[in-house]
Design a protein around this motif. Structure first.
Motif, mmCIF file in Angstrom:
data_model
loop_
_atom_site.group_PDB
_atom_site.id
_atom_site.type_symbol
_atom_site.label_atom_id
_atom_site.label_comp_id
_atom_site.label_asym_id
_atom_site.label_seq_id
_atom_site.Cartn_x
_atom_site.Cartn_y
_atom_site.Cartn_z
ATOM 1 N N PRO A 202 0.809 -1.214 0.000
ATOM 2 C CA PRO A 202 0.000 0.000 0.000
ATOM 3 C C PRO A 202 0.850 1.276 0.000
ATOM 4 O O PRO A 202 2.067 1.226 0.174
ATOM 5 N N PHE A 203 0.159 2.381 -0.147
ATOM 6 C CA PHE A 203 0.776 3.694 -0.052
ATOM 7 C C PHE A 203 0.330 4.363 1.243
ATOM 8 O O PHE A 203 -0.702 4.009 1.817
ATOM 9 N N MET A 204 1.125 5.304 1.708
ATOM 10 C CA MET A 204 0.801 6.052 2.919
ATOM 11 C C MET A 204 0.020 7.298 2.497
ATOM 12 O O MET A 204 0.582 8.365 2.257
ATOM 13 N N TYR A 205 -1.298 7.132 2.399
ATOM 14 C CA TYR A 205 -2.130 8.197 1.855
ATOM 15 C C TYR A 205 -2.188 9.424 2.761
ATOM 16 O O TYR A 205 -2.410 10.539 2.283
ATOM 17 N N GLU A 206 -1.940 9.225 4.047
ATOM 18 C CA GLU A 206 -1.978 10.359 4.963
ATOM 19 C C GLU A 206 -0.808 11.323 4.727
ATOM 20 O O GLU A 206 -0.825 12.469 5.191
ATOM 21 N N ASP A 207 0.218 10.861 3.997
ATOM 22 C CA ASP A 207 1.371 11.714 3.712
ATOM 23 C C ASP A 207 1.266 12.380 2.331
ATOM 24 O O ASP A 207 2.258 12.901 1.821
ATOM 25 N N SER A 208 0.094 12.366 1.759
ATOM 26 C CA SER A 208 -0.090 12.962 0.441
ATOM 27 C C SER A 208 -0.148 14.484 0.522
ATOM 28 O O SER A 208 -0.278 15.061 1.605
ATOM 29 N N GLU A 209 -0.074 15.104 -0.648
ATOM 30 C CA GLU A 209 -0.134 16.562 -0.763
ATOM 31 C C GLU A 209 -1.392 16.965 -1.521
ATOM 32 O O GLU A 209 -1.887 16.211 -2.365
ATOM 33 N N PRO A 210 -1.924 18.164 -1.249
ATOM 34 C CA PRO A 210 -2.960 18.676 -2.154
ATOM 35 C C PRO A 210 -2.390 18.699 -3.572
ATOM 36 O O PRO A 210 -1.225 19.044 -3.771
ATOM 37 N N PHE A 211 -3.180 18.320 -4.540
ATOM 38 C CA PHE A 211 -2.636 18.129 -5.883
ATOM 39 C C PHE A 211 -1.990 19.391 -6.447
ATOM 40 O O PHE A 211 -2.549 20.483 -6.376
ATOM 41 N N THR A 212 -0.798 19.215 -6.979
ATOM 42 C CA THR A 212 -0.110 20.253 -7.727
ATOM 43 C C THR A 212 0.539 19.610 -8.931
ATOM 44 O O THR A 212 1.118 18.520 -8.830
ATOM 45 N N GLU A 213 0.447 20.251 -10.066
ATOM 46 C CA GLU A 213 0.978 19.693 -11.294
ATOM 47 C C GLU A 213 2.505 19.714 -11.328
ATOM 48 O O GLU A 213 3.133 18.956 -12.063
ATOM 49 N N SER A 214 3.108 20.572 -10.544
ATOM 50 C CA SER A 214 4.548 20.791 -10.641
ATOM 51 C C SER A 214 5.356 19.530 -10.380
ATOM 52 O O SER A 214 6.383 19.293 -11.036
ATOM 53 N N CYS A 215 4.918 18.684 -9.421
ATOM 54 C CA CYS A 215 5.714 17.507 -9.082
ATOM 55 C C CYS A 215 5.661 16.430 -10.157
ATOM 56 O O CYS A 215 6.352 15.412 -10.067
ATOM 57 N N LEU A 216 4.857 16.644 -11.210
ATOM 58 C CA LEU A 216 4.778 15.682 -12.306
ATOM 59 C C LEU A 216 5.878 15.898 -13.335
ATOM 60 O O LEU A 216 6.107 15.023 -14.176
ATOM 61 N N THR A 217 6.555 17.048 -13.302
ATOM 62 C CA THR A 217 7.564 17.364 -14.312
ATOM 63 C C THR A 217 8.705 16.345 -14.269
ATOM 64 O O THR A 217 9.261 16.050 -13.224
ATOM 65 N N GLY A 218 9.029 15.808 -15.446
ATOM 66 C CA GLY A 218 10.098 14.829 -15.534
ATOM 67 C C GLY A 218 9.638 13.403 -15.362
ATOM 68 O O GLY A 218 10.453 12.477 -15.461
ATOM 69 N N TYR A 219 8.346 13.177 -15.102
ATOM 70 C CA TYR A 219 7.804 11.836 -14.897
ATOM 71 C C TYR A 219 6.637 11.608 -15.856
ATOM 72 O O TYR A 219 6.031 12.553 -16.359
ATOM 73 N N PHE A 220 6.336 10.349 -16.085
ATOM 74 C CA PHE A 220 5.183 10.024 -16.911
ATOM 75 C C PHE A 220 3.927 10.117 -16.050
ATOM 76 O O PHE A 220 3.911 9.649 -14.909
ATOM 77 N N ALA A 221 2.883 10.714 -16.597
ATOM 78 C CA ALA A 221 1.614 10.824 -15.861
ATOM 79 C C ALA A 221 0.471 10.815 -16.859
ATOM 80 O O ALA A 221 0.624 11.233 -18.008
ATOM 81 N N SER A 222 -0.668 10.309 -16.417
ATOM 82 C CA SER A 222 -1.864 10.322 -17.264
ATOM 83 C C SER A 222 -3.081 10.532 -16.385
ATOM 84 O O SER A 222 -3.053 10.262 -15.182
ATOM 85 N N ARG A 223 -4.165 10.999 -17.006
ATOM 86 C CA ARG A 223 -5.419 11.127 -16.281
ATOM 87 C C ARG A 223 -6.063 9.735 -16.207
ATOM 88 O O ARG A 223 -5.628 8.788 -16.868
ATOM 89 N N TYR A 224 -7.096 9.603 -15.421
ATOM 90 C CA TYR A 224 -7.736 8.293 -15.304
ATOM 91 C C TYR A 224 -8.435 7.918 -16.604
ATOM 92 O O TYR A 224 -8.956 8.759 -17.335
ATOM 93 N N SER A 225 -8.438 6.624 -16.920
ATOM 94 C CA SER A 225 -9.159 6.118 -18.080
ATOM 95 C C SER A 225 -10.274 5.168 -17.660
ATOM 96 O O SER A 225 -11.094 4.777 -18.487
ATOM 97 N N ILE A 226 -10.273 4.762 -16.389
ATOM 98 C CA ILE A 226 -11.372 3.969 -15.826
ATOM 99 C C ILE A 226 -12.155 4.900 -14.914
ATOM 100 O O ILE A 226 -11.657 5.321 -13.867
ATOM 101 N N GLY A 227 -13.363 5.237 -15.315
ATOM 102 C CA GLY A 227 -14.142 6.226 -14.588
ATOM 103 C C GLY A 227 -14.622 5.749 -13.235
ATOM 104 O O GLY A 227 -14.587 4.561 -12.907
ATOM 105 N N ALA A 228 -15.085 6.702 -12.433
ATOM 106 C CA ALA A 228 -15.529 6.403 -11.071
ATOM 107 C C ALA A 228 -16.683 5.410 -11.060
ATOM 108 O O ALA A 228 -16.746 4.522 -10.208
ATOM 109 N N GLU A 229 -17.588 5.532 -12.002
ATOM 110 C CA GLU A 229 -18.757 4.650 -12.030
ATOM 111 C C GLU A 229 -18.338 3.198 -12.203
ATOM 112 O O GLU A 229 -18.766 2.310 -11.461
ATOM 113 N N HIS A 230 -17.469 2.933 -13.163
ATOM 114 C CA HIS A 230 -17.008 1.569 -13.409
ATOM 115 C C HIS A 230 -16.189 1.039 -12.241
ATOM 116 O O HIS A 230 -16.289 -0.134 -11.878
#
Length: 399
Positions: A202-230
């Motif tokens: 698992p991940f330590m979700y309590e150590d997460s940050e409010p979302f910021t796009e800046s920390c994605l620079t230099g890494y691969f990232a994508s938006r979700y492709s499996i929606g919340a309903e499914h």
């Protein structure tokens, strides 16, 4: 909002990247450092553009169809004006002309914006070291795995997931009702292999940050492709079956689908959209991809079972041949002690070895080969079993 955002140093204007060791944005030219709170404020990332009463559970109808996901999109680099072509769900890219890392902000506009992000805190170098240690313990792994350049292909990815919490109440006829709570069950929001992801959770979700796009620079990232309903539908179905069985056991009975009457319902749903960090390394061997992974937050490492190369089979064949010949010689010498003719001893020896001794010799060869090369035979075993793949591990009874 522009489709593409590039994070340039407020002091000198050079491109910045998220530094894992410093846990902040660092300028590639002047080495200036800026924490994520400053970045959110300076680049106007304070708000997530969703309405105050926004609820992922209620907004479950917006799902991208598979044919849409495969479409390509074209963006303009904010530094050099060059064209960046990529799939329309990809959220970070590198300009092929100037080499600058950019974030495709339009994939995080409005309702598409994740709630939280867990920045990388474990480096690619740590992953490479763990990989090399694993390979060093498997001498019979094919050379494609031990090539020093293989670690150059390590990729850091932000994986989209849904963190799902809900209640599941089960009514077991006249025997009573049992309530359960499923807390923080992670559901993949993309189509990567399920076992690979759950092997490093698992991940330590309590150590997460409010979302910021800046920390994605230099890494691969994508938006979700499996929606919340499914995502919720599948989790609800799995939870209903598990909770029905547990409720029947608690009230004193054996749950047999179709025989014991139970009625389960799901309520109090909570859904959070996360991006979590995972390092990946794919090694291709004879048309098959073998994927190694490491949790970018905790360092949990997972490896597939790597195939054996020809040396293992060769060493086993040599050991088996040696023991077979040794059996022939000892059998012949034992028969000669009874004054049997040479031709007779040879004939009896061959008959005995071929029809009675070969199978035991083969078994002994396998055992000796295993113990003489315990760390080498069998390639790499799975680093860890998928430890949170089942929703059963997240269910607790509500008192």
């Amino acid at each position: 909002m522009s489709d593409v955002r590039e994070y340039k140093c407020p002091s000198c204007g050079a491109p910045m990247q998220f530094d894992i060791e410093a846990q902040c944005m660092v300028c590639s030219f002047c080495a200036g450092r800026y924490d994520l709170d400053y970045i959110r404020s300076h680049f106007n990332e304070v708000t997530d553009e969703k309405l105050s009463d926004f609820d992922w559970v209620e907004r479950t109808k917006y799902v991208w169809e598979p044919d849409v996901l495969e479409q390509l999109a074209e963006y303009t680099c904010s530094s050099c004006g060059g064209n960046i072509i990529t799939k329309n769900i990809i959220s970070s890219a590198r300009c092929p002309f100037c080499g600058h890392d950019v974030v495709i902000s339009s994939n995080f506009d409005g309702d598409l914006r994740p709630d939280r992000v867990i920045p990388f805190s474990r480096s690619a170098e740590e992953f490479a070291e763990k990989y090399r240690e694993k390979i060093a313990s498997a001498e019979y792994a094919p050379k494609e795995f031990s090539d020093p350049s293989v670690t150059d292909r390590i990729v850091g990815c932000y994986v989209p997931i849904w963190l799902y919490s809900f209640n599941c109440g089960t009514d077991v006829g006249t025997r009573g009702k049992v309530d359960f709570r499923i807390k923080d069950y992670p559901i993949l929001g993309t189509d990567i292999k399920r076992d690979i992801f759950y092997s490093v959770a698992p991940f330590m979700y309590e150590d997460s940050e409010p979302f910021t796009e800046s920390c994605l620079t230099g890494y691969f990232a994508s938006r979700y492709s499996i929606g919340a309903e499914h995502a919720m539908e599948k989790a609800d179905e799995e939870a209903l079956g598990v909770c029905s069985a547990r409720a029947a056991s608690i009230v004193g009975g054996d749950y047999i689908p179709g025989q014991m009457k139970t009625k389960s319902s799901v309520s109090h749903k909570e859904l959070t959209y996360f991006l979590v960090p995972v390092w990946f390394l794919n090694v291709a061997y004879k048309g098959v991809d073998y994927t190694f992974a490491m949790n970018g937050q905790t360092g949990e490492f997972a490896s597939p079972k790597v195939p054996l190369n020809y040396k293992s089979k060769l060493h086993f064949s040599m050991l088996f041949a040696f023991l077979e010949v040794l059996t022939l010689i000892l059998s012949f010498m034992w028969l000669k002690m009874d004054s049997i003719s040479v031709l007779g001893a040879i004939g009896i020896t061959l008959f005995f070895v071929l029809f009675f001794a070969t199978t035991p010799v083969f078994i002994v060869s396998m055992i000796l080969h295993h113990f003489l090369s315990k760390k080498k035979v069998g390639g790499l075993k799975q680093g860890s079993e998928p430890n949170v793949a089942s929703i059963a591990g997240f269910i607790t009874q509500v008192r």
